[in-house]
Structure formats: C-alpha cells, structure tokens
Design a protein around this motif. Structure first.
Motif, PDB file in Angstrom:
ATOM      1  N   VAL A 174       0.845  -1.201   0.000  1.00 57.92           N
ATOM      2  CA  VAL A 174       0.000   0.000   0.000  1.00 57.92           C
ATOM      3  C   VAL A 174       0.877   1.247   0.000  1.00 57.92           C
ATOM      4  O   VAL A 174       0.607   2.219  -0.715  1.00 57.92           O
ATOM      5  CB  VAL A 174      -0.960  -0.018   1.211  1.00 57.92           C
ATOM      6  N   ASN A 175       1.940   1.258   0.793  1.00 59.14           N
ATOM      7  CA  ASN A 175       2.846   2.409   0.838  1.00 59.14           C
ATOM      8  C   ASN A 175       3.488   2.690  -0.517  1.00 59.14           C
ATOM      9  O   ASN A 175       3.703   3.839  -0.901  1.00 59.14           O
ATOM     10  CB  ASN A 175       3.945   2.172   1.873  1.00 59.14           C
ATOM     11  N   ILE A 176       3.790   1.635  -1.250  1.00 54.74           N
ATOM     12  CA  ILE A 176       4.494   1.793  -2.528  1.00 54.74           C
ATOM     13  C   ILE A 176       3.529   2.080  -3.678  1.00 54.74           C
ATOM     14  O   ILE A 176       3.781   2.938  -4.524  1.00 54.74           O
ATOM     15  CB  ILE A 176       5.308   0.517  -2.849  1.00 54.74           C
ATOM     16  N   LEU A 177       2.386   1.382  -3.698  1.00 48.46           N
ATOM     17  CA  LEU A 177       1.514   1.397  -4.870  1.00 48.46           C
ATOM     18  C   LEU A 177       0.283   2.278  -4.734  1.00 48.46           C
ATOM     19  O   LEU A 177      -0.305   2.663  -5.739  1.00 48.46           O
ATOM     20  CB  LEU A 177       1.067  -0.043  -5.197  1.00 48.46           C
ATOM     21  N   ASP A 236      -6.447   1.638  -4.952  1.00 49.34           N
ATOM     22  CA  ASP A 236      -7.746   2.040  -4.433  1.00 49.34           C
ATOM     23  C   ASP A 236      -8.584   0.836  -4.013  1.00 49.34           C
ATOM     24  O   ASP A 236      -9.678   0.998  -3.476  1.00 49.34           O
ATOM     25  CB  ASP A 236      -8.520   2.920  -5.421  1.00 49.34           C
ATOM     26  N   ARG A 237      -8.048  -0.373  -4.250  1.00 47.79           N
ATOM     27  CA  ARG A 237      -8.725  -1.582  -3.779  1.00 47.79           C
ATOM     28  C   ARG A 237      -7.720  -2.734  -3.756  1.00 47.79           C
ATOM     29  O   ARG A 237      -6.841  -2.814  -4.604  1.00 47.79           O
ATOM     30  CB  ARG A 237      -9.895  -1.947  -4.694  1.00 47.79           C
ATOM     31  N   ARG A 263      -7.529  -6.005   8.378  1.00 46.86           N
ATOM     32  CA  ARG A 263      -7.658  -4.596   7.998  1.00 46.86           C
ATOM     33  C   ARG A 263      -6.967  -3.687   9.010  1.00 46.86           C
ATOM     34  O   ARG A 263      -6.387  -2.662   8.639  1.00 46.86           O
ATOM     35  CB  ARG A 263      -9.133  -4.238   7.846  1.00 46.86           C
ATOM     36  N   ALA A 264      -7.009  -4.061  10.283  1.00 49.03           N
ATOM     37  CA  ALA A 264      -6.353  -3.252  11.315  1.00 49.03           C
ATOM     38  C   ALA A 264      -4.839  -3.276  11.154  1.00 49.03           C
ATOM     39  O   ALA A 264      -4.173  -2.242  11.312  1.00 49.03           O
ATOM     40  CB  ALA A 264      -6.754  -3.756  12.699  1.00 49.03           C
ATOM     41  N   VAL A 265      -4.281  -4.436  10.827  1.00 47.59           N
ATOM     42  CA  VAL A 265      -2.827  -4.531  10.633  1.00 47.59           C
ATOM     43  C   VAL A 265      -2.402  -3.666   9.448  1.00 47.59           C
ATOM     44  O   VAL A 265      -1.417  -2.911   9.525  1.00 47.59           O
ATOM     45  CB  VAL A 265      -2.400  -6.000  10.410  1.00 47.59           C
ATOM     46  N   VAL A 266      -3.143  -3.757   8.345  1.00 44.19           N
ATOM     47  CA  VAL A 266      -2.795  -2.966   7.159  1.00 44.19           C
ATOM     48  C   VAL A 266      -2.896  -1.470   7.467  1.00 44.19           C
ATOM     49  O   VAL A 266      -2.005  -0.684   7.118  1.00 44.19           O
ATOM     50  CB  VAL A 266      -3.703  -3.341   5.973  1.00 44.19           C
ATOM     51  N   ALA A 267      -3.961  -1.056   8.130  1.00 46.81           N
ATOM     52  CA  ALA A 267      -4.146   0.359   8.445  1.00 46.81           C
ATOM     53  C   ALA A 267      -3.067   0.866   9.396  1.00 46.81           C
ATOM     54  O   ALA A 267      -2.548   1.973   9.244  1.00 46.81           O
ATOM     55  CB  ALA A 267      -5.527   0.582   9.053  1.00 46.81           C
ATOM     56  N   ASP A 268      -2.689   0.035  10.372  1.00 44.12           N
ATOM     57  CA  ASP A 268      -1.718   0.460  11.375  1.00 44.12           C
ATOM     58  C   ASP A 268      -0.309   0.554  10.820  1.00 44.12           C
ATOM     59  O   ASP A 268       0.476   1.408  11.235  1.00 44.12           O
ATOM     60  CB  ASP A 268      -1.748  -0.515  12.555  1.00 44.12           C
ATOM     61  N   VAL A 328      -7.969   1.371   2.825  1.00 47.12           N
ATOM     62  CA  VAL A 328      -8.068   0.795   1.490  1.00 47.12           C
ATOM     63  C   VAL A 328      -9.028  -0.390   1.572  1.00 47.12           C
ATOM     64  O   VAL A 328      -8.823  -1.290   2.389  1.00 47.12           O
ATOM     65  CB  VAL A 328      -6.692   0.313   0.991  1.00 47.12           C
ATOM     66  N   PRO A 329     -10.069  -0.426   0.765  1.00 44.78           N
ATOM     67  CA  PRO A 329     -10.975  -1.586   0.799  1.00 44.78           C
ATOM     68  C   PRO A 329     -10.220  -2.878   0.505  1.00 44.78           C
ATOM     69  O   PRO A 329      -9.445  -2.948  -0.456  1.00 44.78           O
ATOM     70  CB  PRO A 329     -11.995  -1.272  -0.298  1.00 44.78           C
TER      71      PRO A 329
END
Length: 404
Positions: free
Chosen positions: A331-334, A337-338, A357-362, A372-373
């Motif tokens: 997510v940081n690199i790319l 939007d989904r 989802r919490a791990v990705v958001a954190d 990000v959905p």
C-alpha cells in the motif's frame, strides 16, 4: 461522391470503430441495455442500435427488443444486451503444482465447460501442455462451438517478449522453458485456430476479477493470492495489467515479512511466499499435509471447519499478521484504491476481516489516512477466466478483423 454518401460512410466507419468498445462494455457487464451503451459510447441512439445489431449478427451478443417495462417505470424500455450463450468460446488452460485444468470460456467470463487433468505434473512441459490442450480440444469437439483462440496460466513469471517461464514454482519444469512457443505448437497440432497466449496465473486472476469480479470498477487494483503453493501478486491500472518492462513486475511473494523465518527458494528468508501460503498455515497449525488433496484445499478446509481450535486460530492469526505486514508495504508503494485477496488469503480475510484490515491500516502510511478496501476474490477458477481474457482481447479490440 456526394455529401449524403460521405455522411453515410462516416457514420458506418464511426459505428464499426465502436464495435470493440461496445463489445467490451457488454462483456464486462457495464452496458446491460442499449440506452446505457449509447451513453457510454457517446454516440447517437441510431449508431448504438447499429453497433448492437452488428455484434448480434457476428454471433457475439443477444439483443432483446421486447424486455418489458419494470414495475413503476415510465417511457419506452430500452433493449437489453447480453452475451450470446451459444457464441464463440476461448480455450483456457491452467497448470499448477497439483495438476492442470482445461476450460471453454465464453464472453462475460462465463465458463461453459471444464475438464480437470492429471494430479501429478510431469517435468516435461511439452508433455503436460500437450495433454491439457488435448483435454481442451475434446471439450471443443463435444461442444461444437467456434474457438477464438487459447490462453494458458502458469505458476511462473513469464518474460516478454519471448514467453518463457523464468521460475516455474513448485513444478519440475526447467527455468526459462519456452512455454508460449510450446503451447502455441500444441494448439496448432490439435487443429485449434486462433492465436495462443501465456501469462502468470495471479496476473490473469487479477485481470479476470477486474473485468468480472471483485475488482470491477477499481482504477488501481492490487491482487494478492496464494496458489496451491506460494504467493503471487498483480496490479491492474486503468483496466490493463501492469507487468513492468519485461513482464516481471509484482513478484510480491518475495517481500520479507519475517526476517528470521523460513528459508525461501529465492535465497532469502521469511518471504511472504513461504510465510503465508497453504503449507505455512498447515505447518503452523501442526497439521500433517495429506497426499489425497491439494494443500490449498486442505488449508482452506481446516480454516473453515476448525477455526475454534486454539492451534488453528493461533496459526491463522500468525499468517494474518504477516500478510497484513506485506500488504501494508505494498500500500505504501503502490497506493491502490482496492485490494483483493485470493486462495488461502481470501479464507484468512473471511475468518478475521477486522484483524487483517487493522494490521494494514496500522502499518501503512496511506492506510492511516484512509482505509483501502480489502475484498475477497469472487470468481471460481479466476486464473482460467483470465487466461481466456488473453484470447478474447483481439476480439475485443477489433471484432470484425478477429472473426473474419
């Protein structure tokens, strides 16, 4: 030539140039009626009607001129558009560590017929591809349908422009095997007309999901999925696969998510490929894999039926945390939007969606500012459908030329 003839010719050329875009709109479900087709193409109602009629004459779509009005609707109902059930098909083939499968796939991503193959994949690519093409040829003979071409999904990065499988994963094929050349020769030998294409299985799964499944409507779609072994990734940008300068982009399986983890066949340690695939889950859950079913099925069944077991839950949480760490880096690199997840990753998402989802958001910069959905892939056999998309693309680009 008089002015009237010039105008007629201009309209005809404009209509024919719209055939491909119109077919793609119907193919992807974005133009269910002639009114929507008119709006999406930006043409007159008469031109849209002529385009739809020509696609129907080519045997590609069906135009329902008397659909009937919906309850409470006003005005004349628009003709409904759909792909033709008896229309042409593409031959799709997939090879993975637990066997192969052939299928016939029509427009709209509709699987018409499938034929599973051998459990063991031999070390000779020509033998394997010859068998899977013959299985597909039998399906074609039984169906009597016209074939527009063939596509093959393989568990390897496929280098362009030569179509070589650089690193076949978990099958005994030699590195650099000329799979496109071999597949094309097998297709011709079987008497199947049309072009033949080859691509990476996760790339093709992402393409299929973008056109027909959970990725529909996304502009920057990231797909991460487990196969029967290993982990792959793909990125679809504005409807097209991003494959890099030579077809080798998005080898996400070799992101490090556990520096002290398992050795990876790439030479590193703790890669996503060996920390979040079906074998990693079965090992973490202290389950001995059996030979009777694929590792993907065994791991998915275990997760769905025994999630209440403390060992299984702990193993799932371990894999979710490592998967989330890998996704956060992507997510940081790319900045997609989904995100869509397939294979065991889809099962992990469904088992504990909030944790992932919490791990990705954190752990991601953009995840903190706006989530990000993250969705599950929805298509059965999406790599097969994606392989068929390769064969359908020339028809979508220019139906008249491709079907001439």
């Amino acid at each position: 030539m008089n002015g009237k003839s010039t105008t007629t010719r201009t309209k005809l050329e404009r209509g024919r140039s719209a055939l491909g875009p119109a077919l793609e709109l119907v193919h992807t479900g974005r133009a269910p009626t002639r009114a929507v087709l008119t709006s999406e193409l930006g043409v007159t109602r008469a031109t849209a009607g002529a385009v739809a009629a020509e696609l129907e004459a080519l045997g590609l779509i069906k135009v329902d001129s008397s659909p009937g009005s919906a309850a409470g609707s006003q005005g004349r109902p628009s003709h409904r558009l759909s792909v033709r059930d008896s229309g042409p098909v593409a031959l799709a083939a997939q090879v993975h560590s637990d066997g192969f499968r052939a299928a016939l796939v029509g427009l709209g991503g509709r699987i018409v017929a499938t034929a599973p193959g051998a459990v063991a994949v031999m070390a000779d690519p020509a033998q394997v591809l010859g068998e899977v093409v013959e299985a597909g040829a039998r399906l074609l003979r039984e169906s009597g349908l016209r074939c527009v071409g063939a596509g093959l999904a393989v568990p390897s990065a496929v280098a362009e422009p030569d179509g070589t499988a650089l690193n076949p994963l978990h099958i005994a094929w030699p590195a650099g095997a000329p799979v496109r050349e071999i597949f094309s020769a097998c297709v011709r030998a079987a008497g199947i007309t049309g072009p033949a294409f080859t691509g990476n299985d996760v790339n093709l799964a992402a393409l299929a999901e973008h056109r027909h499944g959970a990725g529909r409507g996304a502009q920057h779609l990231l797909c991460v999925a487990t196969g029967h072994r290993g982990v792959g990734g793909a990125l679809v940008l504005d409807g097209r696969l991003h494959s890099g300068s030579s077809g080798l982009a998005l080898e996400v399986g070799h992101l490090t998510v556990n520096p002290e983890g398992r050795p990876c066949h790439c030479g590193g340690r703790g890669c996503l490929d060996v920390e979040t695939d079906p074998l990693a889950f079965l090992t973490a859950a202290r389950r001995e894999p059996g030979p009777e079913e694929s590792l993907l099925k065994q791991s998915g069944d275990l997760l769905r039926t025994e999630y209440g077991d403390p060992q299984v839950r702990a193993a799932a949480e371990e894999l979710i945390d490592r998967l989330g760490l890998g996704l956060a880096g992507l997510v940081n690199i790319l900045n997609p939007d989904r995100i869509i997840l397939g294979g065991l990753h889809r099962d992990l998402l469904e088992a504990d969606p909030e944790r992932l989802r919490a791990v990705v958001a954190d752990r991601s910069l953009w995840g903190r500012s706006g989530s990000v959905p993250i969705l599950a892939c929805t298509l059965d056999h999406n790599s097969l459908v994606g392989a068929a998309e390769l064969a359908w693309q020339p028809v979508l680009d220019d139906p008249l030329a491709a079907l001439a």
